[in-house]
Design a protein around this motif. Sequence first.
Motif, PDB file in Angstrom:
ATOM      1  N   GLU A 199      -7.692   2.752  -6.006  1.00  0.00           N
ATOM      2  CA  GLU A 199      -6.284   2.415  -5.795  1.00  0.00           C
ATOM      3  C   GLU A 199      -6.114   1.130  -4.981  1.00  0.00           C
ATOM      4  O   GLU A 199      -5.334   0.257  -5.360  1.00  0.00           O
ATOM      5  N   THR A 200      -6.849   1.002  -3.862  1.00  0.00           N
ATOM      6  CA  THR A 200      -6.694  -0.221  -3.070  1.00  0.00           C
ATOM      7  C   THR A 200      -7.196  -1.418  -3.881  1.00  0.00           C
ATOM      8  O   THR A 200      -6.597  -2.482  -3.863  1.00  0.00           O
ATOM      9  N   SER A 241      -3.363   3.453   3.155  1.00  0.00           N
ATOM     10  CA  SER A 241      -4.054   4.368   2.257  1.00  0.00           C
ATOM     11  C   SER A 241      -4.952   5.319   3.047  1.00  0.00           C
ATOM     12  O   SER A 241      -4.936   6.533   2.835  1.00  0.00           O
ATOM     13  N   TYR A 255      -1.538   9.389  -2.615  1.00  0.00           N
ATOM     14  CA  TYR A 255      -2.609  10.173  -1.992  1.00  0.00           C
ATOM     15  C   TYR A 255      -2.093  11.496  -1.433  1.00  0.00           C
ATOM     16  O   TYR A 255      -2.852  12.450  -1.291  1.00  0.00           O
ATOM     17  N   GLY A 308       0.792  -1.227   0.000  1.00  0.00           N
ATOM     18  CA  GLY A 308       0.000   0.000   0.000  1.00  0.00           C
ATOM     19  C   GLY A 308       0.823   1.276   0.000  1.00  0.00           C
ATOM     20  O   GLY A 308       0.269   2.368  -0.136  1.00  0.00           O
ATOM     21  N   ILE A 365       0.315   3.755  -2.732  1.00  0.00           N
ATOM     22  CA  ILE A 365      -0.959   4.494  -2.609  1.00  0.00           C
ATOM     23  C   ILE A 365      -0.775   5.645  -1.627  1.00  0.00           C
ATOM     24  O   ILE A 365      -1.203   6.768  -1.878  1.00  0.00           O
TER      25      ILE A 365
END
Lengths: 102, 243
Positions: free
Chosen positions: B117-118, B141, B27, B20, B23
Amino acid sequence: MKTEIVWMIIGMGLVTYIPRMLPFVLFKGKELPPFIQGVLKNVPYATLGALIFPAILFIQKGDVWYGVLGAAAAFIAAFLGANVIVVVLGSITVLALYSYLM
Amino acid sequence: MADLAIGRESSEFKRGLQAGISIGIGYFPIALTFGLLAKTSGLSIYETVLMSLIVFAGASQYISLSLIAYGTGIFEIILTTFIVNIRHFLMSTSLNEKCEEDHLINKLVYSFGITDETFSVVATKEGKATTGFMFGVISVSYFSWVVCSGVGHLIGASLPQTLQESMGVALYAMFIGLLVPSMKRSAKVIFLALLGAVFNSIFTIGHVMAQGWAIVTATLLASMIIEIAEVIKTRYRGVNHED
């Protein structure tokens, strides 16, 4: 906090959460028809294509080539087998250099 | 035995955290800008962080800000949010096949964290996705999204413009980084991604439909066309084989 805004946020949260959660309840332990299963296995790759294009072309207003360069840098790094984080950082670096030099 | 199970879960969680990280990086600039825009739209820092905590969906949060600025009514903002985020239904349906069997409660909790995204990170992972892995990816995230929204509001400024712009590529670069290894292994993946990209570009650039529907429709069309092509191909081969 304004109550009106708080209610709006709660409403937004609910309508966002329900579509995320519902499939896990609806299809729990159910065997879907093979064709549907096949389509669902295809979904990630089709989604990725749709998430990348056309949005990546518009990351800088007015300069499509900025996005193209970023995409090309990421594609090359990924094609050479780089880890995802390296792909991300590499692509950022290439674009930072591009803006700096232009 | 219990220790072993816990050990496995925690290492899966760690692997999720690692997967992750991109991400979290991606973000950072988006959430920072969201915080800044929320401030200029008149939201307090508490309202800004609350929205990121409860909604956790970038595009719709951005749209809500411009609607608030327009003076749009609450009901319309909620309806727009629903339409923009309906694509998650398709993503969750796809992940439901990918995730290991587990208590419904766990799934109800981690489904909250399914974003473009996840979803992409979990769906392109090899093999089944464990609950620990899901929680790992989502934790990084979510943490990055919520904290950076608050920081954006707090400092009230975005990154220097060149850095802001170049960091804007991060999530797209991540999508490419996730897609390319699978493209190298399978021609089917190449066709799927190309078709998805082409349909979505036509729908978006041609203003055929709102963006929320464009991604869903493009994805479904591409996935179905390729699946039908595959079924026809195997049948044709089957017939030839019998001859």
